[in-house]
Design an enzyme around this catalytic site. Structure first.
Site, mmCIF file in Angstrom:
data_model
loop_
_atom_site.group_PDB
_atom_site.id
_atom_site.type_symbol
_atom_site.label_atom_id
_atom_site.label_comp_id
_atom_site.label_asym_id
_atom_site.label_seq_id
_atom_site.Cartn_x
_atom_site.Cartn_y
_atom_site.Cartn_z
ATOM 1 N N ASP A 42 -7.233 -6.684 3.338
ATOM 2 C CA ASP A 42 -6.151 -6.946 4.270
ATOM 3 C C ASP A 42 -6.627 -6.670 5.679
ATOM 4 O O ASP A 42 -7.601 -5.939 5.881
ATOM 5 C CB ASP A 42 -4.910 -6.118 3.938
ATOM 6 N N CYS B 34 -9.954 -26.768 14.701
ATOM 7 C CA CYS B 34 -8.970 -26.084 13.840
ATOM 8 C C CYS B 34 -7.922 -27.077 13.339
ATOM 9 O O CYS B 34 -7.489 -27.959 14.072
ATOM 10 C CB CYS B 34 -8.296 -24.963 14.625
ATOM 11 N N HIS C 159 -2.228 -19.731 14.513
ATOM 12 C CA HIS C 159 -3.627 -20.154 14.664
ATOM 13 C C HIS C 159 -4.591 -19.107 14.095
ATOM 14 O O HIS C 159 -5.498 -19.437 13.327
ATOM 15 C CB HIS C 159 -3.956 -20.418 16.137
ATOM 16 N N ASP D 212 0.860 -1.182 0.000
ATOM 17 C CA ASP D 212 0.000 0.000 0.000
ATOM 18 C C ASP D 212 0.895 1.230 0.000
ATOM 19 O O ASP D 212 2.066 1.176 0.347
ATOM 20 C CB ASP D 212 -1.073 -0.027 1.081
ATOM 21 N N CYS E 148 -4.892 -26.077 12.175
ATOM 22 C CA CYS E 148 -3.601 -25.385 12.065
ATOM 23 C C CYS E 148 -2.493 -26.153 12.790
ATOM 24 O O CYS E 148 -2.750 -27.047 13.597
ATOM 25 C CB CYS E 148 -3.700 -23.953 12.596
ATOM 26 N N CYS F 27 -2.780 -25.984 16.686
ATOM 27 C CA CYS F 27 -3.828 -26.806 17.294
ATOM 28 C C CYS F 27 -3.547 -28.302 17.135
ATOM 29 O O CYS F 27 -4.022 -29.106 17.931
ATOM 30 C CB CYS F 27 -5.193 -26.448 16.705
HETATM 31 ZN ZN LIG Z 1 -5.539 -23.572 15.322
#
Ligand SMILES: [Zn+2]
Length: 435
Positions: free
Chosen positions: A327, A365, A396, A119, A367, A370
């Protein structure tokens, strides 16, 4: 069995070139809209850049200073981030756009092979002018324009018709941004998508000031197009950069619509804008309305980027009103303060509830955090002020938003967006488990 470290390896993303030297020869910027929401402006689509494709709607992770704070670019790729946005103002001051250019451009400098965006720095420079809120006078009734700066405080930026003179927040040195300077800096930084230099006002500015500002931003947009064209012609061996205009106009419907129409029809030496950003002062309650005004005026075949939103309900609102990319700094910012998103709302892993909770932050989740770690461990890391507390929570949260927007895109294409929205927001904001 839990996955090992392979979970951290970058996953191949469709359309992304694996080697920095491969790009630019065959991929050029384009945007193709795909499936539209019935009766609404929202749609799915694909943005192609010299560094790969972005399936839209897409969340663009914010790495202001060419880094997502506390997280490696490899981890961002592994969690499915499609594109990163850095800030021209910050990189101009440190390390200097010339250093980033000498490194081979923003992506190569930070070892991120995918699409990049910068930006213009307008927002950050203008923020110096209003002193990061703290120098704003609280009572603006009856005041005009510049009077809203509290007495006794010094402005760090001064706007005139030609550009902005500002004082570096790092060392107090004096600098000047003009539309031409912003284009030169962003060409040196070398991101795939760059933004025209605009004046960013606040809701505190008067109607009269907003009118003058929109006209100024339009004149600056024309200068950006001309300079962008000149610079692109100078370095034909480098990958082509796409230039987005920024639609301002605060909370005024007529100003927003006029600004969008004028920028959509602006052509300089045969060159128009590749896409459009929606910027400036947006009250949360008016977000959907303002985005709709602007998107109704913009051409359907050009991508629309919303500059900076935060909450999951804002994401749904923006997308259904026509935003293709946005964003959002919140996932990483709040993570460093131990706040985590889950399907049942946001909570703070720093509280006593997490001390002996040996389940993941969010059992649903997928990720890295997790799959590998417990809430109790992350809680301990925050209490002990260990650095990877921020790393694990940021991974996460970034994954949470990436996955949410992936799901939104899938539901737009499946024709089930409305049901998904009710279901998701009901669980996120309505759960009794929300702490
Ligand atoms: Zn997670």
């Amino acid at each position: 069995m839990r996955p090992g470290l392979s979970a951290m390896r970058p996953q191949p993303v469709e359309g992304r070139t694996s080697d920095f030297d491969e790009f630019s020869s065959h991929l050029r910027y384009s945007f193709v809209p795909c499936v539209s929401l019935p009766g609404q402006l929202g749609r799915s689509g694909v943005i192609t850049t010299p560094h790969g494709k972005i399936k839209t709607p897409a969340f663009v992770a914010v790495g202001t200073k060419a880094t997502i704070k506390a997280v490696l670019p490899e981890s961002m790729a592994a969690l499915g981030a499609q594109a990163l946005l850095a800030n021209a103002y910050h990189l101009y001051l440190q390390p200097g756009a010339d250093v980033v250019k000498a490194a081979g451009g923003l992506g190569r400098f930070m070892n991120w092979p995918g699409p990049t965006i910068t930006d213009s720095g307008g927002f950050q420079v203008m923020s110096l002018g209003v002193g990061f809120k703290k120098v704003l006078a609280m009572n603006v009734d009856g005041l005009e324009d510049d009077d809203v700066i509290a007495a006794g405080k010094t402005r760090l930026a001064q706007v005139d018709d030609d550009g902005v003179t500002f004082t570096s927040h790092l060392d107090g040195s004096q600098h000047r941004f003009t539309p031409e300077a912003s284009m030169q800096i962003q060409h040196e930084l070398g991101a795939d998508i760059i933004f025209a230099f605009d004046e960013c006002t606040t809701l505190m500015n008067t109607r009269h000031y907003q009118e003058r500002s929109v006209a100024r931003t339009h004149r600056w947009a024309a200068r950006c197009l001309a300079e962008h064209r000149r610079l692109t012609g100078e370095h034909t061996s480098l990958s082509h950069q796409a230039l987005f205009a920024v639609v301002q106009g605060a909370q005024y419907e007529d100003l927003r619509r006029q600004a969008a129409r004028d920028l959509a029809s602006l052509v300089v030496d045969g060159l128009g804008f590749d896409g459009y950003g929606i910027g400036g002062a947006l009250e949360k309650d008016n977000l959907g309305t303002i985005v709709r005004w602007v998107c109704e005026e913009l051409p359907e075949d050009k991508a629309r980027h919303l500059l900076g939103i935060s909450e999951p309900n804002d994401i749904f609102t923006a997308i259904e009103n026509g935003v293709d990319t946005f964003d959002c700094v919140s996932p990483s910012r709040v993570a460093r303060n131990a706040a985590v998103y889950t399907a049942r709302g946001r909570f703070n892993v720093n509280t006593a509830d997490s001390r002996r909770n040996f389940s993941p932050i969010d059992p649903d989740c997928d990720c890295y955090t997790c799959r590998q770690y417990t809430q109790a461990y992350v809680h301990h890391l925050f209490k002990a002020r260990e650095m990877i507390a921020s790393t694990l929570c940021t991974i996460h949260n970034e994954r949470f938003i990436v996955r949410l927007v992936d799901d939104i895109r899938a539901h737009i294409e499946a024709g089930t967006f409305a049901d998904f929205k009710i279901d998701f927001l009901g669980r996120y904001y309505g759960s009794s488990l929300r702490r």
